[in-house]
Design a protein around this motif. Sequence first.
Motif, PDB file in Angstrom:
ATOM      1  N   VAL A 116       8.604   6.943 -12.539  1.00  0.00           N
ATOM      2  CA  VAL A 116       9.836   6.338 -13.048  1.00  0.00           C
ATOM      3  C   VAL A 116      10.531   5.491 -11.984  1.00  0.00           C
ATOM      4  O   VAL A 116      11.002   4.393 -12.265  1.00  0.00           O
ATOM      5  CB  VAL A 116      10.790   7.443 -13.577  1.00  0.00           C
ATOM      6  CG1 VAL A 116      12.141   6.866 -13.936  1.00  0.00           C
ATOM      7  CG2 VAL A 116      10.172   8.145 -14.782  1.00  0.00           C
ATOM      8  N   ALA A 117      10.577   5.963 -10.749  1.00  0.00           N
ATOM      9  CA  ALA A 117      11.409   5.332  -9.718  1.00  0.00           C
ATOM     10  C   ALA A 117      10.681   4.331  -8.830  1.00  0.00           C
ATOM     11  O   ALA A 117      11.329   3.537  -8.149  1.00  0.00           O
ATOM     12  CB  ALA A 117      12.034   6.414  -8.833  1.00  0.00           C
ATOM     13  N   ASN A 118       9.363   4.347  -8.796  1.00  0.00           N
ATOM     14  CA  ASN A 118       8.634   3.503  -7.845  1.00  0.00           C
ATOM     15  C   ASN A 118       8.809   2.011  -8.136  1.00  0.00           C
ATOM     16  O   ASN A 118       8.929   1.591  -9.269  1.00  0.00           O
ATOM     17  CB  ASN A 118       7.137   3.834  -7.858  1.00  0.00           C
ATOM     18  CG  ASN A 118       6.390   3.090  -6.783  1.00  0.00           C
ATOM     19  OD1 ASN A 118       6.681   3.252  -5.602  1.00  0.00           O
ATOM     20  ND2 ASN A 118       5.434   2.273  -7.179  1.00  0.00           N
ATOM     21  N   SER A 119       8.825   1.264  -7.064  1.00  0.00           N
ATOM     22  CA  SER A 119       8.811  -0.193  -7.117  1.00  0.00           C
ATOM     23  C   SER A 119       7.803  -0.657  -6.081  1.00  0.00           C
ATOM     24  O   SER A 119       7.669  -0.046  -5.013  1.00  0.00           O
ATOM     25  CB  SER A 119      10.188  -0.760  -6.774  1.00  0.00           C
ATOM     26  OG  SER A 119      10.095  -2.142  -6.479  1.00  0.00           O
ATOM     27  N   GLU A 120       7.094  -1.741  -6.364  1.00  0.00           N
ATOM     28  CA  GLU A 120       6.111  -2.259  -5.421  1.00  0.00           C
ATOM     29  C   GLU A 120       6.762  -2.706  -4.119  1.00  0.00           C
ATOM     30  O   GLU A 120       6.095  -2.871  -3.113  1.00  0.00           O
ATOM     31  CB  GLU A 120       5.334  -3.407  -6.057  1.00  0.00           C
ATOM     32  CG  GLU A 120       4.447  -2.954  -7.184  1.00  0.00           C
ATOM     33  CD  GLU A 120       3.644  -4.086  -7.806  1.00  0.00           C
ATOM     34  OE1 GLU A 120       3.726  -5.235  -7.317  1.00  0.00           O
ATOM     35  OE2 GLU A 120       2.931  -3.814  -8.785  1.00  0.00           O
ATOM     36  N   ARG A 121       8.057  -2.897  -4.126  1.00  0.00           N
ATOM     37  CA  ARG A 121       8.772  -3.324  -2.923  1.00  0.00           C
ATOM     38  C   ARG A 121       9.179  -2.150  -2.034  1.00  0.00           C
ATOM     39  O   ARG A 121       9.538  -2.350  -0.884  1.00  0.00           O
ATOM     40  CB  ARG A 121      10.020  -4.109  -3.316  1.00  0.00           C
ATOM     41  CG  ARG A 121       9.698  -5.386  -4.035  1.00  0.00           C
ATOM     42  CD  ARG A 121      10.959  -6.156  -4.333  1.00  0.00           C
ATOM     43  NE  ARG A 121      10.641  -7.253  -5.235  1.00  0.00           N
ATOM     44  CZ  ARG A 121      11.378  -7.606  -6.233  1.00  0.00           C
ATOM     45  NH1 ARG A 121      12.515  -6.990  -6.474  1.00  0.00           N
ATOM     46  NH2 ARG A 121      11.026  -8.608  -7.003  1.00  0.00           N
ATOM     47  N   LEU A 122       9.135  -0.940  -2.577  1.00  0.00           N
ATOM     48  CA  LEU A 122       9.581   0.242  -1.833  1.00  0.00           C
ATOM     49  C   LEU A 122       8.483   0.801  -0.950  1.00  0.00           C
ATOM     50  O   LEU A 122       7.353   0.993  -1.397  1.00  0.00           O
ATOM     51  CB  LEU A 122      10.000   1.354  -2.798  1.00  0.00           C
ATOM     52  CG  LEU A 122      11.370   1.286  -3.418  1.00  0.00           C
ATOM     53  CD1 LEU A 122      11.553   2.430  -4.406  1.00  0.00           C
ATOM     54  CD2 LEU A 122      12.442   1.325  -2.352  1.00  0.00           C
ATOM     55  N   LYS A 123       8.835   1.093   0.278  1.00  0.00           N
ATOM     56  CA  LYS A 123       7.934   1.816   1.156  1.00  0.00           C
ATOM     57  C   LYS A 123       8.041   3.301   0.810  1.00  0.00           C
ATOM     58  O   LYS A 123       9.050   3.749   0.271  1.00  0.00           O
ATOM     59  CB  LYS A 123       8.312   1.586   2.616  1.00  0.00           C
ATOM     60  CG  LYS A 123       8.095   0.157   3.056  1.00  0.00           C
ATOM     61  CD  LYS A 123       8.488  -0.031   4.494  1.00  0.00           C
ATOM     62  CE  LYS A 123       8.274  -1.477   4.904  1.00  0.00           C
ATOM     63  NZ  LYS A 123       8.708  -1.711   6.284  1.00  0.00           N
ATOM     64  N   VAL A 124       7.000   4.052   1.127  1.00  0.00           N
ATOM     65  CA  VAL A 124       6.962   5.480   0.801  1.00  0.00           C
ATOM     66  C   VAL A 124       8.164   6.205   1.396  1.00  0.00           C
ATOM     67  O   VAL A 124       8.795   7.034   0.732  1.00  0.00           O
ATOM     68  CB  VAL A 124       5.632   6.106   1.277  1.00  0.00           C
ATOM     69  CG1 VAL A 124       5.646   7.614   1.140  1.00  0.00           C
ATOM     70  CG2 VAL A 124       4.465   5.512   0.507  1.00  0.00           C
ATOM     71  N   ALA A 125       8.504   5.891   2.640  1.00  0.00           N
ATOM     72  CA  ALA A 125       9.647   6.558   3.285  1.00  0.00           C
ATOM     73  C   ALA A 125      10.941   6.285   2.523  1.00  0.00           C
ATOM     74  O   ALA A 125      11.774   7.189   2.359  1.00  0.00           O
ATOM     75  CB  ALA A 125       9.777   6.092   4.737  1.00  0.00           C
ATOM     76  N   ASP A 126      11.121   5.060   2.044  1.00  0.00           N
ATOM     77  CA  ASP A 126      12.326   4.722   1.281  1.00  0.00           C
ATOM     78  C   ASP A 126      12.351   5.446  -0.062  1.00  0.00           C
ATOM     79  O   ASP A 126      13.399   5.928  -0.495  1.00  0.00           O
ATOM     80  CB  ASP A 126      12.412   3.207   1.058  1.00  0.00           C
ATOM     81  CG  ASP A 126      12.530   2.427   2.363  1.00  0.00           C
ATOM     82  OD1 ASP A 126      13.068   2.985   3.345  1.00  0.00           O
ATOM     83  OD2 ASP A 126      12.069   1.268   2.393  1.00  0.00           O
TER      84      ASP A 126
END
Length: 180
Positions: A116-126
């Motif tokens: 639900v929350a993932n975005s291709e712009r997000l790093k795993v840590a973020d």
Amino acid sequence: GLARDFLPTEPLPTTMQPWWLVSVVNLGELEYRELSEDELAHLKTANLPDHIRVKDLDAQVVGSLLMRGLVYLQVPVSPEDRFSIPPLEGFVSNKTAEQGDAASDPIESLLYAVFVANSERLKVADLAGILNVSLTELQAALGIAVRLGFATRLTDDSAAGVNRGSVLQFADYPDPVGAA
């Protein structure tokens, strides 16, 4: 029992990514004696303290060893990695509406949150910070998502539309039983 009737008797075909790590299981004497020189050399290399990736070994040999249960694959996930998760058509979660469901699987709940929350712009840590979960738990969940084919690790090249990595199809490997 009942579960054993539904489980496959042999490993299912899988896709090995070049960046996955190869690790060796503890071998018995009989298994050791049945190894070819090439297989033994691959096992010795994979057993080195350095992290050995699928791309560093012969894919045919790794596939044969994997089918025989002599190696296993790990999906490394770094805090800087980014992942693509396409819309999951037909996905059904066992998650119930009741909070605190004792039968719920914590990894399944985390995977659902990632979907639900993932975005291709997000790093795993973020993403770990957004979901308020430990980085280690999120890395494990994303490793599972990659193995199941729900997620794909993005590189700078893939974000630009370039695909340099090859995918190694497990089904392309020879049958290790008939390869004597």
